[in-house]
Design a protein around this motif. Structure first.
Motif, PDB file in Angstrom:
ATOM      1  N   ILE A  94      40.664 -38.932  25.787  1.00 19.58           N
ATOM      2  CA  ILE A  94      41.042 -40.241  25.248  1.00 19.58           C
ATOM      3  C   ILE A  94      40.006 -41.290  25.645  1.00 19.58           C
ATOM      4  O   ILE A  94      39.627 -42.152  24.841  1.00 19.58           O
ATOM      5  CB  ILE A  94      42.450 -40.644  25.721  1.00 19.58           C
ATOM      6  CG1 ILE A  94      43.501 -39.724  25.074  1.00 19.58           C
ATOM      7  CG2 ILE A  94      42.744 -42.105  25.374  1.00 19.58           C
ATOM      8  CD1 ILE A  94      44.925 -40.003  25.506  1.00 19.58           C
ATOM      9  N   GLN A  97      37.116 -41.005  23.371  1.00 21.98           N
ATOM     10  CA  GLN A  97      37.441 -41.572  22.062  1.00 21.98           C
ATOM     11  C   GLN A  97      37.301 -43.098  22.083  1.00 21.98           C
ATOM     12  O   GLN A  97      36.764 -43.697  21.142  1.00 21.98           O
ATOM     13  CB  GLN A  97      38.860 -41.165  21.674  1.00 21.98           C
ATOM     14  CG  GLN A  97      39.208 -41.425  20.218  1.00 21.98           C
ATOM     15  CD  GLN A  97      40.578 -40.870  19.839  1.00 21.98           C
ATOM     16  OE1 GLN A  97      41.230 -40.199  20.625  1.00 21.98           O
ATOM     17  NE2 GLN A  97      41.017 -41.163  18.640  1.00 21.98           N
ATOM     18  N   ILE A  98      37.757 -43.724  23.165  1.00 23.44           N
ATOM     19  CA  ILE A  98      37.649 -45.178  23.304  1.00 23.44           C
ATOM     20  C   ILE A  98      36.188 -45.610  23.361  1.00 23.44           C
ATOM     21  O   ILE A  98      35.764 -46.547  22.666  1.00 23.44           O
ATOM     22  CB  ILE A  98      38.381 -45.642  24.583  1.00 23.44           C
ATOM     23  CG1 ILE A  98      39.897 -45.427  24.436  1.00 23.44           C
ATOM     24  CG2 ILE A  98      38.078 -47.116  24.877  1.00 23.44           C
ATOM     25  CD1 ILE A  98      40.666 -45.596  25.729  1.00 23.44           C
ATOM     26  N   GLN A 162      47.679 -42.831  18.664  1.00 24.28           N
ATOM     27  CA  GLN A 162      46.796 -43.508  17.723  1.00 24.28           C
ATOM     28  C   GLN A 162      47.131 -44.996  17.613  1.00 24.28           C
ATOM     29  O   GLN A 162      46.228 -45.837  17.527  1.00 24.28           O
ATOM     30  CB  GLN A 162      46.902 -42.844  16.343  1.00 24.28           C
ATOM     31  CG  GLN A 162      46.363 -41.421  16.302  1.00 24.28           C
ATOM     32  CD  GLN A 162      44.887 -41.342  16.653  1.00 24.28           C
ATOM     33  OE1 GLN A 162      44.076 -42.056  16.085  1.00 24.28           O
ATOM     34  NE2 GLN A 162      44.535 -40.476  17.577  1.00 24.28           N
ATOM     35  N   LEU A 165      45.967 -46.712  20.910  1.00 19.79           N
ATOM     36  CA  LEU A 165      44.503 -46.805  20.929  1.00 19.79           C
ATOM     37  C   LEU A 165      44.014 -47.924  20.016  1.00 19.79           C
ATOM     38  O   LEU A 165      43.143 -48.724  20.394  1.00 19.79           O
ATOM     39  CB  LEU A 165      43.890 -45.476  20.496  1.00 19.79           C
ATOM     40  CG  LEU A 165      43.819 -44.376  21.551  1.00 19.79           C
ATOM     41  CD1 LEU A 165      43.368 -43.063  20.917  1.00 19.79           C
ATOM     42  CD2 LEU A 165      42.871 -44.764  22.676  1.00 19.79           C
ATOM     43  N   ALA A 184      42.343 -45.294  29.283  1.00 20.67           N
ATOM     44  CA  ALA A 184      42.884 -43.972  28.980  1.00 20.67           C
ATOM     45  C   ALA A 184      43.935 -43.564  30.010  1.00 20.67           C
ATOM     46  O   ALA A 184      44.975 -42.997  29.658  1.00 20.67           O
ATOM     47  CB  ALA A 184      41.755 -42.943  28.942  1.00 20.67           C
TER      48      ALA A 184
END
Length: 304
Positions: A94, A97-98, A162, A165, A184
């Motif tokens: 995560i 992804q950020i 999702q 985020l 995260a």
């Protein structure tokens, strides 16, 4: 490919065009950007650019895929790090992804605002496929972290992640520089409570398997075994014929991991996707690996 240096599955000229297009798309938007100005920025003619990318749509699609692949390259390296616990791995994935989102913020913001999802079949199909890939990956990551018992609620958790985020990244991008790992960890702490509550209270899932089946990838067990074996053989033949300097050792190790995973009773779709994506970066393996991924992970059926 002889006589041409290939990086990340792309020839240098093609990658240079993609990076240039990214910069101009991000600054001016999709509709205000012309192929002519991208070509001029790359010091080439529009006709030469069209030989590599038949249309602005095709170029944009490859730009989008290029940047999504950056994320999958990074999470692939994390996934193979055995010293992480399942929870630590979830946090790292995560966090990655950020960080990738924040690095690509201008391009992502542009495509969210400008790309129409109606009336443009090619772009609509591309956005749907890539969205399916990222959401399917996120779901598999959550199942890996929390175990099979969470599977009935895996789509609910995926939508939750999702949503969190999207909102946290939006705020972070506007008001402060957030540490990806800190954000995260905070999100996963919240997910832990949600997961525990779901398993204890056992409510009816908001998003069932049946309702989300259009996003689910087919199980590897549904694939035609003979077709899979043929494509695996093709990949093995190409790897065996490569020179040691051509990343041969890493490809052999990845191929062994792919075979080992396919031999398990319940192959992990996420791991298959990561391994096949790695093969797809090699020009000699790209076509075969793409067909194999279509069978094992999902997508169109191929005639082989």
């Amino acid at each position: 490919m002889k006589g041409k240096e290939v990086k990340n599955g792309l020839e240098p000229k093609k990658e240079r065009i993609i990076l240039t297009a990214t910069k101009i798309f991000s600054a001016k938007g999709y509709f205000s950007t012309s192929v002519q100005e991208i070509a001029e920025e790359c010091s080439m003619s529009k006709a030469s650019l069209y030989k590599l990318f038949p249309s602005k749509e095709d170029l944009f699609i490859e730009v989008f895929e290029y940047h999504q692949n950056i994320l999958f390259d990074k999470v692939a390296s994390i996934s193979f790090a055995s010293h992480y616990s399942p929870r630590e791995l979830l946090i790292k994935q995560i966090s990655t992804q950020i960080e990738v989102f924040l690095e690509q913020r201008n391009f992502i913001t542009m495509q969210l605002k400008e790309i129409p999802l109606s009336g443009n079949n090619k772009l609509k199909k591309m956005m749907r496929q890539l969205k399916t890939r990222i959401v399917g990956w996120q779901r598999n990551v959550l199942i890996e972290a929390y175990g099979e018992e969470i599977k009935p609620y895996s789509w609910d958790l995926t939508v939750t992640v999702q949503g969190l985020l999207k909102e946290y990244i939006t705020v972070a991008d506007q008001y402060k520089e957030w540490d990806g790992n800190e954000m995260a960890t905070y999100i996963v702490d919240r997910l832990d409570y949600i997961k525990t509550d779901l398993l204890q209270t056992k409510p009816k899932p908001l998003f069932s398997e049946e309702e989300m089946e259009n996003l689910l990838s087919p199980s590897p067990t549904l694939c035609t075994k003979d077709h899979v074996d043929i494509l695996l053989s093709r990949i093995k033949i190409v790897i065996d014929s490569m020179n040691p300097s051509d990343n041969k050792e890493h490809l052999e190790q990845s191929f062994d991991m792919l075979i080992k995973e396919l031999e398990t009773e319940d192959p992990k779709v996420f791991l298959l996707d990561v391994l096949l994506h790695y093969f797809m970066k090699e020009e000699q393996l790209k076509s075969t690996a793409t067909k194999l991924r279509s069978l094992l992970v999902g997508g169109e059926k191929w005639n082989i």
